[in-house]
Design a protein around this motif. Structure first.
Motif, PDB file in Angstrom:
ATOM      1  N   LEU A 102       0.779  -1.385  -0.165  1.00 33.67           N
ATOM      2  CA  LEU A 102       0.007  -0.067   0.082  1.00 33.67           C
ATOM      3  C   LEU A 102       0.786   1.380  -0.147  1.00 33.67           C
ATOM      4  CD1 LEU A 102      -2.763  -1.214   2.537  1.00 33.67           C
ATOM      5  CD2 LEU A 102      -3.019  -0.573   0.150  1.00 33.67           C
ATOM      6  N   VAL A 103       1.943   1.274   0.802  1.00 33.95           N
ATOM      7  CA  VAL A 103       2.726   2.426   1.021  1.00 33.95           C
ATOM      8  C   VAL A 103       3.578   2.547  -0.538  1.00 33.95           C
ATOM      9  CG1 VAL A 103       4.805   3.547   2.124  1.00 33.95           C
ATOM     10  CG2 VAL A 103       2.818   2.141   3.427  1.00 33.95           C
ATOM     11  N   THR A 104       4.154   1.603  -0.994  1.00 34.30           N
ATOM     12  CA  THR A 104       4.940   1.799  -2.006  1.00 34.30           C
ATOM     13  C   THR A 104       3.853   2.216  -3.261  1.00 34.30           C
ATOM     14  OG1 THR A 104       4.674  -0.454  -2.558  1.00 34.30           O
ATOM     15  CG2 THR A 104       6.656   0.445  -1.672  1.00 34.30           C
ATOM     16  N   ILE A 107       3.132   5.866  -3.067  1.00 40.02           N
ATOM     17  CA  ILE A 107       4.480   6.892  -3.278  1.00 40.02           C
ATOM     18  C   ILE A 107       4.576   6.748  -4.712  1.00 40.02           C
ATOM     19  CG2 ILE A 107       6.942   7.069  -3.454  1.00 40.02           C
ATOM     20  CD1 ILE A 107       6.905   5.792  -0.570  1.00 40.02           C
ATOM     21  N   TRP A 108       4.111   5.605  -5.395  1.00 43.59           N
ATOM     22  CA  TRP A 108       4.324   5.410  -6.991  1.00 43.59           C
ATOM     23  C   TRP A 108       3.018   6.408  -7.465  1.00 43.59           C
ATOM     24  CZ3 TRP A 108       4.479   0.097  -9.434  1.00 43.59           C
ATOM     25  CH2 TRP A 108       4.874   0.202 -10.904  1.00 43.59           C
ATOM     26  N   GLY A 109       1.990   6.213  -6.854  1.00 45.29           N
ATOM     27  CA  GLY A 109       1.021   6.789  -7.323  1.00 45.29           C
ATOM     28  C   GLY A 109       0.942   8.479  -7.387  1.00 45.29           C
ATOM     29  N   LYS A 110       1.463   9.045  -6.443  1.00 47.76           N
ATOM     30  CA  LYS A 110       1.576  10.437  -6.279  1.00 47.76           C
ATOM     31  C   LYS A 110       1.921  11.071  -7.591  1.00 47.76           C
ATOM     32  CE  LYS A 110       0.899  14.240  -4.009  1.00 47.76           C
ATOM     33  NZ  LYS A 110       1.130  15.254  -5.270  1.00 47.76           N
ATOM     34  N   PRO A 111       2.913  10.820  -8.209  1.00 50.54           N
ATOM     35  CA  PRO A 111       3.384  11.687  -9.446  1.00 50.54           C
ATOM     36  C   PRO A 111       2.880  11.207 -10.676  1.00 50.54           C
ATOM     37  CG  PRO A 111       5.227   9.828  -8.880  1.00 50.54           C
ATOM     38  CD  PRO A 111       4.340   9.926  -7.637  1.00 50.54           C
ATOM     39  N   PHE A 116      -1.975  10.560  -3.547  1.00 53.37           N
ATOM     40  CA  PHE A 116      -1.264   9.349  -2.908  1.00 53.37           C
ATOM     41  C   PHE A 116      -2.337   8.197  -3.023  1.00 53.37           C
ATOM     42  CE2 PHE A 116       1.410  12.440  -0.551  1.00 53.37           C
ATOM     43  CZ  PHE A 116       2.765  11.857  -1.096  1.00 53.37           C
ATOM     44  N   TRP A 117      -3.616   8.784  -2.989  1.00 54.51           N
ATOM     45  CA  TRP A 117      -4.680   7.574  -3.025  1.00 54.51           C
ATOM     46  C   TRP A 117      -5.732   8.023  -3.977  1.00 54.51           C
ATOM     47  CZ3 TRP A 117      -4.734   2.945  -0.658  1.00 54.51           C
ATOM     48  CH2 TRP A 117      -5.832   2.297  -0.444  1.00 54.51           C
ATOM     49  N   ARG A 118      -6.240   6.975  -4.413  1.00 54.04           N
ATOM     50  CA  ARG A 118      -7.507   6.973  -5.235  1.00 54.04           C
ATOM     51  C   ARG A 118      -8.149   5.700  -5.072  1.00 54.04           C
ATOM     52  NH1 ARG A 118      -7.857  11.675  -8.185  1.00 54.04           N
ATOM     53  NH2 ARG A 118      -5.934  12.051  -9.283  1.00 54.04           N
ATOM     54  N   TRP A 119      -9.992   6.017  -4.823  1.00 48.04           N
ATOM     55  CA  TRP A 119     -10.586   4.944  -4.339  1.00 48.04           C
ATOM     56  C   TRP A 119     -11.023   4.069  -5.518  1.00 48.04           C
ATOM     57  CZ3 TRP A 119     -11.186   3.419   0.286  1.00 48.04           C
ATOM     58  CH2 TRP A 119     -10.706   4.343   1.369  1.00 48.04           C
ATOM     59  N   GLU A 120     -10.023   3.391  -6.049  1.00 54.18           N
ATOM     60  CA  GLU A 120     -10.212   2.544  -7.260  1.00 54.18           C
ATOM     61  C   GLU A 120     -10.264   1.148  -6.912  1.00 54.18           C
ATOM     62  OE1 GLU A 120      -7.755   1.013  -9.846  1.00 54.18           O
ATOM     63  OE2 GLU A 120      -6.671   0.741  -7.789  1.00 54.18           O
ATOM     64  N   PRO A 121     -10.657   0.290  -7.792  1.00 50.88           N
ATOM     65  CA  PRO A 121     -10.781  -1.154  -7.346  1.00 50.88           C
ATOM     66  C   PRO A 121      -9.653  -1.808  -6.731  1.00 50.88           C
ATOM     67  CG  PRO A 121     -11.920  -0.926  -9.164  1.00 50.88           C
ATOM     68  CD  PRO A 121     -11.148   0.473  -9.204  1.00 50.88           C
ATOM     69  N   ARG A 122      -8.382  -1.886  -7.264  1.00 49.53           N
ATOM     70  CA  ARG A 122      -7.396  -2.488  -6.791  1.00 49.53           C
ATOM     71  C   ARG A 122      -6.869  -2.110  -5.359  1.00 49.53           C
ATOM     72  NH1 ARG A 122      -2.819  -5.271  -8.610  1.00 49.53           N
ATOM     73  NH2 ARG A 122      -4.376  -6.900  -9.761  1.00 49.53           N
ATOM     74  N   LEU A 123      -6.807  -0.597  -5.340  1.00 49.04           N
ATOM     75  CA  LEU A 123      -6.275   0.177  -4.177  1.00 49.04           C
ATOM     76  C   LEU A 123      -7.221  -0.283  -2.875  1.00 49.04           C
ATOM     77  CD1 LEU A 123      -4.360   1.265  -6.178  1.00 49.04           C
ATOM     78  CD2 LEU A 123      -4.639   3.335  -4.580  1.00 49.04           C
ATOM     79  N   THR A 124      -8.328  -0.129  -3.480  1.00 44.67           N
ATOM     80  CA  THR A 124      -9.735  -0.504  -2.192  1.00 44.67           C
ATOM     81  C   THR A 124      -9.622  -1.907  -1.910  1.00 44.67           C
ATOM     82  OG1 THR A 124     -11.102   1.458  -3.437  1.00 44.67           O
ATOM     83  CG2 THR A 124     -12.195  -0.173  -1.902  1.00 44.67           C
ATOM     84  N   THR A 125      -9.526  -2.628  -2.630  1.00 46.09           N
ATOM     85  CA  THR A 125      -9.678  -4.209  -2.339  1.00 46.09           C
ATOM     86  C   THR A 125      -8.515  -4.581  -1.363  1.00 46.09           C
ATOM     87  OG1 THR A 125      -8.797  -4.704  -4.617  1.00 46.09           O
ATOM     88  CG2 THR A 125     -11.126  -4.888  -4.015  1.00 46.09           C
ATOM     89  N   THR A 126      -7.340  -4.014  -1.906  1.00 44.54           N
ATOM     90  CA  THR A 126      -6.091  -4.324  -0.883  1.00 44.54           C
ATOM     91  C   THR A 126      -6.196  -3.840   0.299  1.00 44.54           C
ATOM     92  OG1 THR A 126      -4.778  -4.052  -3.186  1.00 44.54           O
ATOM     93  CG2 THR A 126      -3.565  -3.942  -0.889  1.00 44.54           C
TER      94      THR A 126
END
Length: 234
Positions: A102-104, A107-111, A116-126
């Motif tokens: 989640l943290v990496t 960090i990768w998602g910000k640029p 830093f965070w989007r409520w999209e399927p992969r991130l939310t389910t993780t």
């Protein structure tokens, strides 16, 4: 027990040296990702090197929670404490590596995504997967009856595994911003350059060995904790 712990030292050293080799490969051997350019510059650039930690961490979380499933089922079936120790230890390790994932990813998602965070399927389910197994560990720590707590925790560990394939296939089942698999895309096949693919597979193998080492250490620690609790109860 001391002899058994000492037997893991060469593996621990191998993992440490292997990690140094992996970092050198990540920062000096693999090419910078320039699959897309913006104003003549790489869209992702060096931040994409997070890939070689992010993906192996996600793989270890899958592996760890699979072992939780196996250990929990085996404990309920046989009643043998060794399986409960395995499930408990693997859940702890899985939670740590899911947190790293989640943290990496953030960090990768910000640029790349601008946040830093989007409520999209992969991130939310993780995140849901992370919370399920944090709940598993929290329940175990709060249980006053160890045997009953272990049995209920085993049910939680088995039920929680349902979310693992949901996490993995979420990028194919639902629309989101997370990229599709790039190692082997179901529609297009392998997409990574050779250097990237070799480094990724190397890091996955290294992280798997790290998981196995941590699991062995944590299981032995769990057995010692159980022995101490038994002595205190006498």
């Amino acid at each position: 027990m001391t002899a058994k712990l000492a037997s893991l030292r060469p593996i621990a050293w191998l993992v440490s040296i292997g990690m140094l080799v992996g970092l050198v490969a990540i920062f000096t051997w693999v090419p910078t990702d320039c699959g897309m350019t913006v104003n003549g510059a790489c869209f992702q650039g060096s931040i994409q090197r997070m890939f070689y930690v992010h993906v192996p961490s996600a793989w270890v979380s899958y592996l760890a929670f699979t072992i939780v499933l196996i250990g929990s089922f085996s404990y309920l079936r046989s009643g043998r404490d060794k399986w409960d120790h395995v499930a408990h230890a693997s859940a702890e390790i899985g939670v740590v590596f899911t947190a790293i994932t989640l943290v990496t990813g953030m960090i990768w998602g910000k640029p790349v995504w601008g946040a830093f965070w989007r409520w999209e399927p992969r991130l939310t389910t993780t995140l849901v997967m992370f919370l399920i197994y944090v709940g598993y560990l929290t329940f175990r720590s709060m249980a006053t009856d160890t045997t009953r707590g272990s049995r209920i925790a085993s049910v939680i560990g088995m039920a929680g595994f349902i979310n693992v394939p949901i996490v993995h296939f979420s990028v194919q089942w639902y629309r989101g911003q997370h990229p599709l698999p790039v190692v082997v895309n179901p529609q297009e096949g392998a997409q990574l350059p050779v250097e990237m693919l070799i480094t990724l597979l190397y890091m996955v193998a290294l992280f798997s060995l790290m998981y196995a080492t941590l699991l062995a250490l944590r299981v032995r620690l769990g057995r010692l904790e159980a022995q101490v609790e038994t002595l205190e109860a006498i």
